[in-house]
Design a protein around this motif. Structure first.
Motif, PDB file in Angstrom:
ATOM      1  N   ALA A  99      21.246  34.227  43.214  1.00  0.00           N
ATOM      2  CA  ALA A  99      22.640  33.784  43.163  1.00  0.00           C
ATOM      3  C   ALA A  99      23.557  34.969  42.892  1.00  0.00           C
ATOM      4  O   ALA A  99      23.186  35.909  42.192  1.00  0.00           O
ATOM      5  CB  ALA A  99      22.825  32.724  42.078  1.00  0.00           C
ATOM      6  N   GLY A 100      24.768  34.904  43.458  1.00  0.00           N
ATOM      7  CA  GLY A 100      25.764  35.937  43.207  1.00  0.00           C
ATOM      8  C   GLY A 100      26.673  35.550  42.047  1.00  0.00           C
ATOM      9  O   GLY A 100      26.432  34.566  41.339  1.00  0.00           O
ATOM     10  N   SER A 101      27.711  36.320  41.868  1.00  0.00           N
ATOM     11  CA  SER A 101      28.666  36.051  40.794  1.00  0.00           C
ATOM     12  C   SER A 101      29.650  34.971  41.230  1.00  0.00           C
ATOM     13  O   SER A 101      30.039  34.908  42.399  1.00  0.00           O
ATOM     14  CB  SER A 101      29.432  37.325  40.433  1.00  0.00           C
ATOM     15  OG  SER A 101      28.537  38.330  39.982  1.00  0.00           O
ATOM     16  N   PRO A 102      30.077  34.119  40.311  1.00  0.00           N
ATOM     17  CA  PRO A 102      31.052  33.082  40.665  1.00  0.00           C
ATOM     18  C   PRO A 102      32.392  33.677  41.061  1.00  0.00           C
ATOM     19  O   PRO A 102      32.810  34.706  40.535  1.00  0.00           O
ATOM     20  CB  PRO A 102      31.181  32.265  39.374  1.00  0.00           C
ATOM     21  CG  PRO A 102      29.961  32.574  38.577  1.00  0.00           C
ATOM     22  CD  PRO A 102      29.619  33.997  38.911  1.00  0.00           C
ATOM     23  N   SER A 103      33.062  33.016  41.990  1.00  0.00           N
ATOM     24  CA  SER A 103      34.439  33.356  42.338  1.00  0.00           C
ATOM     25  C   SER A 103      35.267  32.084  42.217  1.00  0.00           C
ATOM     26  O   SER A 103      34.764  30.985  42.466  1.00  0.00           O
ATOM     27  CB  SER A 103      34.536  33.932  43.751  1.00  0.00           C
ATOM     28  OG  SER A 103      34.046  33.010  44.706  1.00  0.00           O
ATOM     29  N   TYR A 104      36.549  32.242  41.867  1.00  0.00           N
ATOM     30  CA  TYR A 104      37.371  31.087  41.540  1.00  0.00           C
ATOM     31  C   TYR A 104      38.667  31.064  42.342  1.00  0.00           C
ATOM     32  O   TYR A 104      39.169  32.107  42.764  1.00  0.00           O
ATOM     33  CB  TYR A 104      37.717  31.084  40.049  1.00  0.00           C
ATOM     34  CG  TYR A 104      36.515  31.064  39.140  1.00  0.00           C
ATOM     35  CD1 TYR A 104      35.827  29.886  38.882  1.00  0.00           C
ATOM     36  CD2 TYR A 104      36.060  32.230  38.537  1.00  0.00           C
ATOM     37  CE1 TYR A 104      34.723  29.864  38.051  1.00  0.00           C
ATOM     38  CE2 TYR A 104      34.945  32.220  37.708  1.00  0.00           C
ATOM     39  CZ  TYR A 104      34.279  31.035  37.467  1.00  0.00           C
ATOM     40  OH  TYR A 104      33.177  31.025  36.645  1.00  0.00           O
ATOM     41  N   SER A 105      39.204  29.859  42.512  1.00  0.00           N
ATOM     42  CA  SER A 105      40.543  29.654  43.047  1.00  0.00           C
ATOM     43  C   SER A 105      41.421  29.189  41.894  1.00  0.00           C
ATOM     44  O   SER A 105      41.022  28.318  41.125  1.00  0.00           O
ATOM     45  CB  SER A 105      40.530  28.593  44.158  1.00  0.00           C
ATOM     46  OG  SER A 105      39.714  29.012  45.229  1.00  0.00           O
ATOM     47  N   TYR A 106      42.612  29.773  41.786  1.00  0.00           N
ATOM     48  CA  TYR A 106      43.470  29.525  40.629  1.00  0.00           C
ATOM     49  C   TYR A 106      44.798  28.881  41.040  1.00  0.00           C
ATOM     50  O   TYR A 106      45.253  29.037  42.180  1.00  0.00           O
ATOM     51  CB  TYR A 106      43.772  30.839  39.895  1.00  0.00           C
ATOM     52  CG  TYR A 106      42.566  31.510  39.284  1.00  0.00           C
ATOM     53  CD1 TYR A 106      42.169  31.220  37.977  1.00  0.00           C
ATOM     54  CD2 TYR A 106      41.834  32.453  39.997  1.00  0.00           C
ATOM     55  CE1 TYR A 106      41.070  31.851  37.403  1.00  0.00           C
ATOM     56  CE2 TYR A 106      40.734  33.083  39.439  1.00  0.00           C
ATOM     57  CZ  TYR A 106      40.360  32.782  38.143  1.00  0.00           C
ATOM     58  OH  TYR A 106      39.268  33.395  37.582  1.00  0.00           O
TER      59      TYR A 106
END
Length: 221
Positions: A99-106
């Motif tokens: 798994a990679g690092s989480p990315s977010y929508s803000y």
């Protein structure tokens, strides 16, 4: 992000991790409405009549209502932010090396802060070079996809794809074992028998007869 739109080539797939049953467009509209209300001025003046014994004017009353709505909206955004990030981290931590690092929508709240309302974690669901490695990997991918307390429909899709890879790896492993057993049986049948091996039982029988009929030979030796 409820579709398989996080595919890079064929792999990896992405897990869209957003809190279920959250109307993000409605939240954005409410944020915009609150901002417009904060920045606008009253167009009409009302009489200075107390409202419910707490406010000296309708303007004060409206101001308090605005403040209450802002506080409630901020609290809701904080809750969504925490839920989304916990969801993401559950995928990432269980997915480990795959798994990679989480990315977010803000979205920007009425307090000027950014709050996460959606996110995704890339995860590799490609098969490995041996069935054994693929089995171990897909078991971990499935666990990662279903790690959150509230998996999304997309999470279930990724888990289903990994399950297909897992079943295929089990089938390949079973086929390899069957072929190996068949080869071992054929090799056993095909082993050549030497002339010495063929004559050994007769020689041993003859030696027994000679020894038994010659007691002096036995005593000497």
């Amino acid at each position: 992000m409820g579709s398989l739109n996080g595919i890079i080539g064929s792999y990896p797939l992405r897990l869209p991790l957003k809190a279920n049953d959250i109307d993000y467009s409605a939240i954005a509209s409410r944020i915009k409405a609150v901002e417009n209300t904060i920045n606008s001025e009253a167009t009409e003046k009302n009489n200075n009549q107390e409202k419910n014994g707490f406010f000296s004017s309708s303007k004060d009353f409206e101001k308090k209502i605005k403040e209450m709505e802002i506080r409630r909206l901020i609290a809701e955004l904080q809750s969504i932010d925490a839920k989304v990030k916990a969801h993401e981290m559950a995928h990432a931590s269980v997915g480990g090396q795959y798994a990679g690092s989480p990315s977010y929508s803000y979205v920007k709240g009425p307090d000027g802060r950014l709050y996460a309302v959606a996110g995704e974690v890339p995860i590799d669901v490609s098969p490995e070079d041996t069935p054994e490695k693929t089995i171990a990997k897909m078991q971990q991918v499935i666990a990662a996809a279903l790690a959150p307390a509230d998996p999304s429909p997309q999470d279930y899709k990724v888990a289903a794809l990994a399950s297909q890879q897992l079943n295929q790896a089990y089938a390949e492993l079973a086929k390899e074992k069957a072929e190996k057993q068949k080869e071992e049986i054929e090799n056993t049948k095909a082993e050549p028998v030497s002339e010495e091996d063929m004559l050994r039982p007769a020689i041993e029988k003859l030696s027994f007869i000679v020894v038994k009929s010659s007691p002096s030979f036995c005593l000497t030796y």
